[in-house]
Design a protein around this motif. Structure first.
Motif, PDB file in Angstrom:
ATOM      1  N   MET A 262       0.826  -1.202   0.000  1.00 47.23           N
ATOM      2  CA  MET A 262       0.000   0.000   0.000  1.00 47.23           C
ATOM      3  C   MET A 262       0.863   1.256   0.000  1.00 47.23           C
ATOM      4  SD  MET A 262      -2.838   1.400   2.740  1.00 47.23           S
ATOM      5  CE  MET A 262      -4.063   0.146   2.434  1.00 47.23           C
ATOM      6  N   SER A 263       1.951   1.245   0.756  1.00 48.69           N
ATOM      7  CA  SER A 263       2.812   2.429   0.802  1.00 48.69           C
ATOM      8  C   SER A 263       3.459   2.700  -0.547  1.00 48.69           C
ATOM      9  CB  SER A 263       3.884   2.258   1.880  1.00 48.69           C
ATOM     10  OG  SER A 263       4.767   1.202   1.551  1.00 48.69           O
ATOM     11  N   LEU A 264       3.829   1.649  -1.287  1.00 48.17           N
ATOM     12  CA  LEU A 264       4.404   1.846  -2.620  1.00 48.17           C
ATOM     13  C   LEU A 264       3.365   2.364  -3.607  1.00 48.17           C
ATOM     14  CD1 LEU A 264       6.726  -1.293  -2.921  1.00 48.17           C
ATOM     15  CD2 LEU A 264       7.398   1.074  -2.506  1.00 48.17           C
ATOM     16  N   ILE A 265       2.141   1.856  -3.507  1.00 51.45           N
ATOM     17  CA  ILE A 265       1.066   2.367  -4.356  1.00 51.45           C
ATOM     18  C   ILE A 265       0.781   3.829  -4.010  1.00 51.45           C
ATOM     19  CG2 ILE A 265      -1.381   2.128  -4.924  1.00 51.45           C
ATOM     20  CD1 ILE A 265      -1.074  -0.893  -4.354  1.00 51.45           C
ATOM     21  N   TYR A 266       0.774   4.128  -2.722  1.00 49.48           N
ATOM     22  CA  TYR A 266       0.575   5.491  -2.230  1.00 49.48           C
ATOM     23  C   TYR A 266       1.643   6.424  -2.809  1.00 49.48           C
ATOM     24  CZ  TYR A 266      -1.051   8.710   1.473  1.00 49.48           C
ATOM     25  OH  TYR A 266      -1.601   9.752   2.168  1.00 49.48           O
ATOM     26  N   PHE A 267       2.885   5.990  -2.739  1.00 46.72           N
ATOM     27  CA  PHE A 267       3.998   6.780  -3.260  1.00 46.72           C
ATOM     28  C   PHE A 267       3.877   6.975  -4.767  1.00 46.72           C
ATOM     29  CE2 PHE A 267       8.271   6.663  -5.215  1.00 46.72           C
ATOM     30  CZ  PHE A 267       8.757   7.873  -4.748  1.00 46.72           C
ATOM     31  N   ALA A 268       3.494   5.925  -5.485  1.00 47.59           N
ATOM     32  CA  ALA A 268       3.368   6.012  -6.935  1.00 47.59           C
ATOM     33  C   ALA A 268       2.257   6.985  -7.337  1.00 47.59           C
ATOM     34  CB  ALA A 268       3.100   4.631  -7.523  1.00 47.59           C
ATOM     35  N   ILE A 269       1.138   6.964  -6.624  1.00 47.75           N
ATOM     36  CA  ILE A 269       0.037   7.885  -6.922  1.00 47.75           C
ATOM     37  C   ILE A 269       0.474   9.328  -6.674  1.00 47.75           C
ATOM     38  CG2 ILE A 269      -2.270   8.608  -6.205  1.00 47.75           C
ATOM     39  CD1 ILE A 269      -2.879   5.684  -5.583  1.00 47.75           C
ATOM     40  N   THR A 270       1.154   9.572  -5.543  1.00 49.34           N
ATOM     41  CA  THR A 270       1.631  10.919  -5.235  1.00 49.34           C
ATOM     42  C   THR A 270       2.587  11.416  -6.306  1.00 49.34           C
ATOM     43  OG1 THR A 270       1.468  10.403  -2.865  1.00 49.34           O
ATOM     44  CG2 THR A 270       2.734  12.348  -3.484  1.00 49.34           C
ATOM     45  N   LEU A 271       3.512  10.564  -6.708  1.00 55.36           N
ATOM     46  CA  LEU A 271       4.499  10.934  -7.731  1.00 55.36           C
ATOM     47  C   LEU A 271       3.831  11.197  -9.072  1.00 55.36           C
ATOM     48  CD1 LEU A 271       7.609  11.219  -7.836  1.00 55.36           C
ATOM     49  CD2 LEU A 271       7.677   8.901  -8.753  1.00 55.36           C
ATOM     50  N   LEU A 272       2.891  10.343  -9.455  1.00 52.14           N
ATOM     51  CA  LEU A 272       2.222  10.480 -10.745  1.00 52.14           C
ATOM     52  C   LEU A 272       1.388  11.750 -10.817  1.00 52.14           C
ATOM     53  CD1 LEU A 272       1.419   9.336 -13.514  1.00 52.14           C
ATOM     54  CD2 LEU A 272      -0.414   8.070 -12.368  1.00 52.14           C
ATOM     55  N   VAL A 273       0.574  12.000  -9.797  1.00 49.02           N
ATOM     56  CA  VAL A 273      -0.284  13.188  -9.813  1.00 49.02           C
ATOM     57  C   VAL A 273       0.563  14.460  -9.751  1.00 49.02           C
ATOM     58  CG1 VAL A 273      -2.157  14.387  -8.626  1.00 49.02           C
ATOM     59  CG2 VAL A 273      -2.188  11.902  -8.766  1.00 49.02           C
ATOM     60  N   SER A 274       1.651  14.450  -8.965  1.00 49.17           N
ATOM     61  CA  SER A 274       2.542  15.613  -8.908  1.00 49.17           C
ATOM     62  C   SER A 274       3.157  15.883 -10.269  1.00 49.17           C
ATOM     63  CB  SER A 274       3.644  15.378  -7.871  1.00 49.17           C
ATOM     64  OG  SER A 274       3.105  15.197  -6.582  1.00 49.17           O
ATOM     65  N   TRP A 275       3.551  14.825 -10.972  1.00 49.58           N
ATOM     66  CA  TRP A 275       4.125  14.991 -12.314  1.00 49.58           C
ATOM     67  C   TRP A 275       3.092  15.548 -13.282  1.00 49.58           C
ATOM     68  CZ3 TRP A 275       2.859  12.414 -16.932  1.00 49.58           C
ATOM     69  CH2 TRP A 275       3.718  12.681 -17.996  1.00 49.58           C
ATOM     70  N   VAL A 276       1.851  15.083 -13.189  1.00 52.40           N
ATOM     71  CA  VAL A 276       0.793  15.595 -14.065  1.00 52.40           C
ATOM     72  C   VAL A 276       0.543  17.073 -13.773  1.00 52.40           C
ATOM     73  CG1 VAL A 276      -1.671  15.436 -14.611  1.00 52.40           C
ATOM     74  CG2 VAL A 276      -0.308  13.350 -14.391  1.00 52.40           C
ATOM     75  N   PHE A 277       0.462  17.435 -12.471  1.00 51.62           N
ATOM     76  CA  PHE A 277       0.276  18.834 -12.088  1.00 51.62           C
ATOM     77  C   PHE A 277       1.381  19.697 -12.680  1.00 51.62           C
ATOM     78  CE2 PHE A 277      -2.562  18.139  -8.235  1.00 51.62           C
ATOM     79  CZ  PHE A 277      -3.593  18.887  -8.773  1.00 51.62           C
ATOM     80  N   TYR A 278       2.607  19.282 -12.473  1.00 49.39           N
ATOM     81  CA  TYR A 278       3.754  20.078 -12.930  1.00 49.39           C
ATOM     82  C   TYR A 278       3.772  20.189 -14.455  1.00 49.39           C
ATOM     83  CZ  TYR A 278       8.564  21.535 -13.700  1.00 49.39           C
ATOM     84  OH  TYR A 278       9.683  22.210 -14.111  1.00 49.39           O
ATOM     85  N   THR A 279       3.476  19.092 -15.141  1.00 49.47           N
ATOM     86  CA  THR A 279       3.486  19.108 -16.610  1.00 49.47           C
ATOM     87  C   THR A 279       2.430  20.049 -17.163  1.00 49.47           C
ATOM     88  OG1 THR A 279       4.262  16.811 -16.645  1.00 49.47           O
ATOM     89  CG2 THR A 279       3.309  17.679 -18.672  1.00 49.47           C
ATOM     90  N   LEU A 280       1.231  20.008 -16.595  1.00 56.16           N
ATOM     91  CA  LEU A 280       0.152  20.861 -17.079  1.00 56.16           C
ATOM     92  C   LEU A 280       0.423  22.336 -16.798  1.00 56.16           C
ATOM     93  CD1 LEU A 280      -3.009  18.763 -16.090  1.00 56.16           C
ATOM     94  CD2 LEU A 280      -2.007  19.049 -18.360  1.00 56.16           C
ATOM     95  N   MET A 281       0.985  22.639 -15.632  1.00 55.17           N
ATOM     96  CA  MET A 281       1.191  24.039 -15.255  1.00 55.17           C
ATOM     97  C   MET A 281       2.404  24.657 -15.939  1.00 55.17           C
ATOM     98  SD  MET A 281       0.026  24.285 -11.284  1.00 55.17           S
ATOM     99  CE  MET A 281      -0.169  26.046 -11.485  1.00 55.17           C
ATOM    100  N   THR A 282       3.316  23.829 -16.436  1.00 54.36           N
ATOM    101  CA  THR A 282       4.490  24.357 -17.135  1.00 54.36           C
ATOM    102  C   THR A 282       4.421  24.080 -18.636  1.00 54.36           C
ATOM    103  OG1 THR A 282       5.714  22.310 -16.663  1.00 54.36           O
ATOM    104  CG2 THR A 282       5.962  24.138 -15.109  1.00 54.36           C
ATOM    105  N   LYS A 283       3.272  23.664 -19.117  1.00 56.75           N
ATOM    106  CA  LYS A 283       3.131  23.307 -20.536  1.00 56.75           C
ATOM    107  C   LYS A 283       3.371  24.505 -21.439  1.00 56.75           C
ATOM    108  CE  LYS A 283      -0.083  21.194 -23.816  1.00 56.75           C
ATOM    109  NZ  LYS A 283      -1.457  20.620 -23.993  1.00 56.75           N
ATOM    110  N   ASP A 284       2.776  25.661 -21.087  1.00 58.38           N
ATOM    111  CA  ASP A 284       2.920  26.863 -21.917  1.00 58.38           C
ATOM    112  C   ASP A 284       4.367  27.329 -21.954  1.00 58.38           C
ATOM    113  OD1 ASP A 284       0.231  26.784 -22.397  1.00 58.38           O
ATOM    114  OD2 ASP A 284      -0.267  28.176 -20.785  1.00 58.38           O
ATOM    115  N   ASP A 285       5.063  27.254 -20.814  1.00 58.40           N
ATOM    116  CA  ASP A 285       6.461  27.681 -20.784  1.00 58.40           C
ATOM    117  C   ASP A 285       7.327  26.792 -21.657  1.00 58.40           C
ATOM    118  OD1 ASP A 285       5.687  29.586 -19.000  1.00 58.40           O
ATOM    119  OD2 ASP A 285       6.245  28.440 -17.219  1.00 58.40           O
ATOM    120  N   ALA A 286       7.025  25.475 -21.646  1.00 57.43           N
ATOM    121  CA  ALA A 286       7.809  24.546 -22.466  1.00 57.43           C
ATOM    122  C   ALA A 286       7.595  24.800 -23.952  1.00 57.43           C
ATOM    123  CB  ALA A 286       7.445  23.101 -22.114  1.00 57.43           C
ATOM    124  N   GLU A 287       6.347  25.136 -24.304  1.00 56.95           N
ATOM    125  CA  GLU A 287       6.063  25.401 -25.706  1.00 56.95           C
ATOM    126  C   GLU A 287       6.686  26.713 -26.172  1.00 56.95           C
ATOM    127  OE1 GLU A 287       1.852  25.307 -25.973  1.00 56.95           O
ATOM    128  OE2 GLU A 287       1.691  23.110 -25.911  1.00 56.95           O
TER     129      GLU A 287
END
Length: 287
Positions: A262-287
């Motif tokens: 459960m802790s590994l799944i918990y960690f994976a969800i946190t990492l994945l959602v954080s990456w999605v947040f960061y990717t979406l919020m920095t998408k315009d800057d990357a483009e």
């Protein structure tokens, strides 16, 4: 051509090695437990991915994960706009600037377990000041120890009180970095306050807002101490977030295999959602 001196990395490498060691050893232990079963006496039996399958199909895990996402969603939609509004209301110059900054920083200086204890005493229906005021003065039926809705409202308000200051300070740092020339140009053009916020202040706060949202997401999604001290996950399981349920499985039931999975799944969800947040919020800057 300018040469870049890379020798400064030699001063950072010992710290990186220490942090990596402190992170990797516990992680390897958790991975080891997540694929094995033990019946004591330090005897382990290969389990494979059975624990992961059991956790992902568990109604208990899915309910706790749903409560965790709901809590984090409520925190973000309240604290981020509120933090921006408070930061915009704070003075930029003068005597009140340090006063406001100190007042904003005070809630974050209080330890997490103390915050939970404070709000527990403050909101109890019989002895708490807020509980007494709501029940006996205003006549509102409020009891966080018996009513799930009251418990949820109390946990959310407690976190808003404790951590909105972080968003405020980050947004304020972004606002004070805006040159006065921007505001002078907007004044000459006759821009409205909304236009100033939309085209000047909000773009300049984008970087700090990204940091604030990421920090508040990770912290609220992994929160444990405050809600556990305040409600203990109750009444019933109404405020049993994923972190609280994980501790119950690991320490209460001593099921090390499922807890590790459960802790590994918990960690994976946190990492994945954080990456999605960061990717979406920095998408315009990357483009």
């Amino acid at each position: 051509m300018r040469t870049i001196n890379q020798r400064a990395w030699f001063f950072v490498l010992p710290v990186l090695a220490l942090v990596a060691f402190n992170a990797l050893v516990p992680m390897m232990t958790v991975v080891n437990y997540s694929v094995q079963e033990t019946f004591g006496n330090n005897q382990f039996f290969w389990e494979g991915l059975g624990w992961f399958e059991q956790i992902l199909r568990s109604d208990r895990f899915q309910a706790a994960l749903g409560r965790q996402f709901l809590f984090t969603f409520m925190i973000l939609i309240i604290e981020v706009p509120l933090g921006i509004i408070v930061a915009l209301s704070m003075p930029r110059k003068g005597f009140w600037v340090p006063v406001c900054l100190v007042l904003m920083a005070l809630p974050m200086l209080i330890p997490w377990n103390v915050v939970g204890s404070m709000w527990n005493i403050f909101t109890l229906p019989k002895i708490g000041l807020l509980g007494y005021f709501l029940n006996d003065v205003l006549g509102i039926n409020y009891d966080m120890t018996q009513q799930p809705l009251s418990a949820w409202i109390t946990v959310i308000i407690m976190d808003v009180w404790h951590w909105t200051s972080l968003v405020v300070l980050l947004c304020y740092a972004g606002l004070v970095s805006i040159p006065d020339a921007y505001y002078q140009a907007a004044k000459i053009d006759g821009a409205s306050p909304w236009s100033v916020f939309r085209y000047i202040q909000l773009p300049k706060m984008k970087t700090v807002l990204t940091i604030a949202i990421l920090l508040r997401f990770m912290d609220s999604f992994n929160i444990y101490t405050e809600p556990f001290v305040l409600t203990g996950g109750g009444p019933g399981n109404s405020t049993t977030l994923l972190s609280i349920d994980l501790v119950k499985i690991a320490l209460g039931q001593f099921d090390l295999g499922p807890a590790a999975a459960m802790s590994l799944i918990y960690f994976a969800i946190t990492l994945l959602v954080s990456w999605v947040f960061y990717t979406l919020m920095t998408k315009d800057d990357a483009e």
